[in-house]
Each structure stands twice: as structure tokens, then as C-alpha cells.
Design an enzyme around this catalytic site. Structure first.
Site, short mmCIF file in Angstrom:
data_model
loop_
_atom_site.label_atom_id
_atom_site.label_comp_id
_atom_site.label_asym_id
_atom_site.label_seq_id
_atom_site.Cartn_x
_atom_site.Cartn_y
_atom_site.Cartn_z
N HIS A 118 0.85 -1.22 0.00
CA HIS A 118 0.00 0.00 0.00
C HIS A 118 0.87 1.25 0.00
CE1 HIS A 118 -3.64 -2.42 1.73
NE2 HIS A 118 -3.48 -2.56 0.43
N CYS A 126 3.75 14.63 -6.49
CA CYS A 126 2.96 15.75 -7.03
C CYS A 126 1.89 15.19 -7.97
CB CYS A 126 3.86 16.71 -7.82
SG CYS A 126 2.90 17.99 -8.70
N1 APR Z 1 -1.13 -8.71 17.10
C1 APR Z 1 -1.65 -9.31 16.00
N2 APR Z 1 -2.82 -8.94 15.42
C2 APR Z 1 -3.48 -7.92 16.01
C3 APR Z 1 -3.00 -7.24 17.15
C4 APR Z 1 -1.77 -7.68 17.70
N3 APR Z 1 -1.25 -7.11 18.80
N4 APR Z 1 -3.91 -6.27 17.49
C5 APR Z 1 -4.90 -6.34 16.56
N5 APR Z 1 -4.65 -7.33 15.69
C6 APR Z 1 -5.44 -7.75 14.52
C7 APR Z 1 -6.93 -7.49 14.63
O1 APR Z 1 -7.59 -8.59 15.25
C8 APR Z 1 -7.32 -7.36 13.14
O2 APR Z 1 -7.64 -8.63 12.60
O3 APR Z 1 -5.01 -6.95 13.44
C9 APR Z 1 -6.05 -6.83 12.48
C10 APR Z 1 -6.15 -5.38 12.06
O4 APR Z 1 -7.12 -5.30 11.04
P1 APR Z 1 -7.35 -3.89 10.30
O5 APR Z 1 -7.47 -2.81 11.31
O6 APR Z 1 -8.46 -4.12 9.33
O7 APR Z 1 -5.98 -3.62 9.53
P2 APR Z 1 -5.50 -4.25 8.15
O8 APR Z 1 -5.97 -5.64 8.02
O9 APR Z 1 -4.06 -3.98 8.06
O10 APR Z 1 -6.27 -3.31 7.08
C11 APR Z 1 -5.95 -3.54 5.73
O11 APR Z 1 -7.24 -1.57 5.16
O12 APR Z 1 -7.87 0.58 5.62
C12 APR Z 1 -7.04 -0.19 4.83
O13 APR Z 1 -5.06 0.54 3.86
C13 APR Z 1 -5.60 0.13 5.08
O14 APR Z 1 -3.72 -1.37 4.91
C14 APR Z 1 -4.99 -1.19 5.52
C15 APR Z 1 -5.99 -2.21 5.01
#
Ligand code: APR
Length: 247
Positions: A118, A126
Site C-alpha cells: 500500500h 505531485c
Molecule cells: N497482534 C496481532 N494482530 C493484532 C493485534 C496484535 N497485537 N492487534 C490487533 N490485531 C489484529 C486485529 O484482530 C485485526 O484482525 O489486526 C487486524 C487489524 O485489522 P485492520 O485494522 O483491518 O488492519 P489491516 O488488516 O491492516 O487493514 C488492511 O485496510 O484501511 C485499509 O489501507 C488500510 O492497509 C490497511 C488495510
């Protein structure tokens, strides 16, 4: 030391090629809020207002202000999970990390083969002439920041509605197709095409192991195993198990 961490350590040592896919959860213990956990970023900022390329074009100053307020990105340091993955790479036990994160913490921990699926927040682009500059070389005193050509600078992170950087896409799918073990760490696996990467690995015959306190769409469908705990706890346990096996 959990029995599951020991099993994953054995799988890593036995694997021909291990690849990690990481998401915001691996940086949670560095103080960076995730997006979809309770109280996460998307609870505070409507992604339709802040995270789409249309929103940025509509009101770049508003999006830049949110990012400027997001001080955790500047102050966060790698946690034991980032550091453990860098150690696995240095031991020749982890081929690469495909990360959805833009916090640069894998690189700060010492990982070298990092595919930024990402994009990143270290640079700005720009929107008129395509000039790319390091973020810390532009002033954010007035928002949005403008290029000399008069165009608006946008962070080099991928907004919803933008394509995945082609080279990152190619490298990530190549890694997924050629690995025999994929560690899926800290992602809810709901955003595509990143969420497709473990599926590609699985279809290519790889074992898929999740490290996440919560189950995800992949659990029981794509992943063979989930360690339901924090990455900052599990990764050091896996390293300790590997070192115990080696001694
Ligand atoms: N260790 C491991 N996993 C964890 C921890 C931890 N300490 N704390 C939270 N999590 C898990 C949560 O249970 C969840 O499944 O991390 C995950 C975070 O999920 P999201 O917040 O959806 O993040 P992500 O999966 O990276 O989102 C993907 O969405 O908004 C876009 O571009 C943004 O790259 C991002 C993409």
C-alpha cells in the site's frame, strides 16, 4: 512457550521459502491504532472522507491535517514482532515481508526485503507533474503542500480507489505463488487485493498460518492454523523455540 509457537517454529525451519503478509495489527503494540478494531482509525475518521482518492482530490487540506495529527506514525518504534521478523530474515528463515502498513516499522526493525503493498508515507508525489520527494523535505506549515509546478503533493500511500504499485503487486504475487509457508500476521484480511495473497499461496500448495488475537475470514477456510495471541508475544516465542532447536 506455547505448543503452537513451537509447531510454527518447526514449520519455519522445515520450509523451503517462508513469506509473511502483515497488517496494522503487527504495529498495534507500537502504539499505532489499527483501522477496524474497536476505537480504531475508521471509528474516528470516516474512510469515505479521508482514505479515498476522491476524498483527497475533493479536500486535500483536510486529509493532510488528519495525517499531520496522526503523530503516532512519526513517534512509533518497532516492537518485538517487527524485530523478530527482521531476525528471521537475517537467519535466512524469512524470504520477504509483504506489508499493507505504511509505517516503515519493518524497515526500521532491520527487515530488508519488504514489499510495500500500500505504498508508504515517507514520500510525497505531485499530482500534476509526478515529482517524488521525501516527506521530510517539504513543509507542512500550510496545507495542502504544493509542488513548485503548482500541483498538490499527495502522500505516497495508496488510497482506496488507487491502484496497487505495479512492481509491488507483481513481487507480492510472485512471492505468494512460490512460497511453501505464509505467515499472515495482524490483518483482518478484508481489503483486496491484499486479502487475496494468502489465497494465492494456499492454491500454490503453501501452508498458511495466522497470528492474530481474532479469527478472520481466512480462518478455517484458507489458514491451516491460527495462533490467537498478540504478534508481539508470539513472534518472540517462535524465535525462542527456533533458537532452542538450534542449540
Ligand atoms: N497482534 C496481532 N494482530 C493484532 C493485534 C496484535 N497485537 N492487534 C490487533 N490485531 C489484529 C486485529 O484482530 C485485526 O484482525 O489486526 C487486524 C487489524 O485489522 P485492520 O485494522 O483491518 O488492519 P489491516 O488488516 O491492516 O487493514 C488492511 O485496510 O484501511 C485499509 O489501507 C488500510 O492497509 C490497511 C488495510
Amino acid at each position: 512457550m506455547s505448543e503452537l509457537s513451537r509447531r510454527v517454529a518447526q514449520a519455519i525451519c522445515a520450509a523451503r521459502k517462508t513469506v509473511a503478509l502483515t497488517g496494522a495489527g503487527i504495529s498495534a503494540e507500537s502504539g499505532i491504532p489499527t483501522f477496524r478494531d474497536p476505537g480504531g482509525l475508521w471509528d474516528r475518521y470516516d474512510p469515505e472522507e479521508y482514505a479515498t482518492i476522491e476524498a483527497f482530490r475533493r479536500n486535500p487540506a483536510k486529509v493532510w491535517q488528519m495525517m499531520k495529527d496522526f503523530t503516532a506514525l512519526k513517534t512509533a518504534r518497532p516492537n518485538p514482532a517487527h524485530i523478530g521478523l527482521a531476525q528471521l530474515e537475517h537467519m535466512g528463515l524469512l524470504h520477504c515481508i509483504i506489508t499493507q502498513n505504511v509505517d516503515n516499522l519493518h524497515q526500521a526493525a532491520g527487515s530488508r526485503n519488504v514489499i510495500e503493498f500500500h505504498g508508504n508515507m515517507r514520500q510525497v508525489i505531485c499530482q500534476r507533474c509526478g515529482t517524488v520527494l521525501p516527506l521530510d523535505e517539504i513543509s507542512l506549515d500550510t496545507l495542502p503542500p504544493y509542488c513548485k509546478c503548482g500541483g498538490v503533493f499527495k502522500p505516497a500511500g495508496v488510497f482506496f480507489g488507487e491502484p496497487i504499485p505495479p512492481q509491488a503487486l507483481t513481487r507480492a504475487y510472485e512471492a505468494a505463488r512460490t512460497c511453501d509457508l505464509m505467515l499472515v500476521i495482524g490483518t483482518s484480511a478484508v481489503v483486496y487485493p491484499a486479502a487475496d495473497i494468502p489465497v494465492v499461496a494456499k492454491q500454490a500448495g503453501a501452508q498458511v498460518i495466522e497470528i492474530n488475537p481474532e479469527c478472520t475470514d481466512l480462518t478455517g477456510r484458507i489458514s491451516d492454523l491460527i495462533i490467537q495471541d498478540k504478534a508481539g508475544v508470539v513472534i518472540p516465542q517462535i524465535l525462542a523455540a527456533i533458537n532452542a532447536m538450534a542449540s
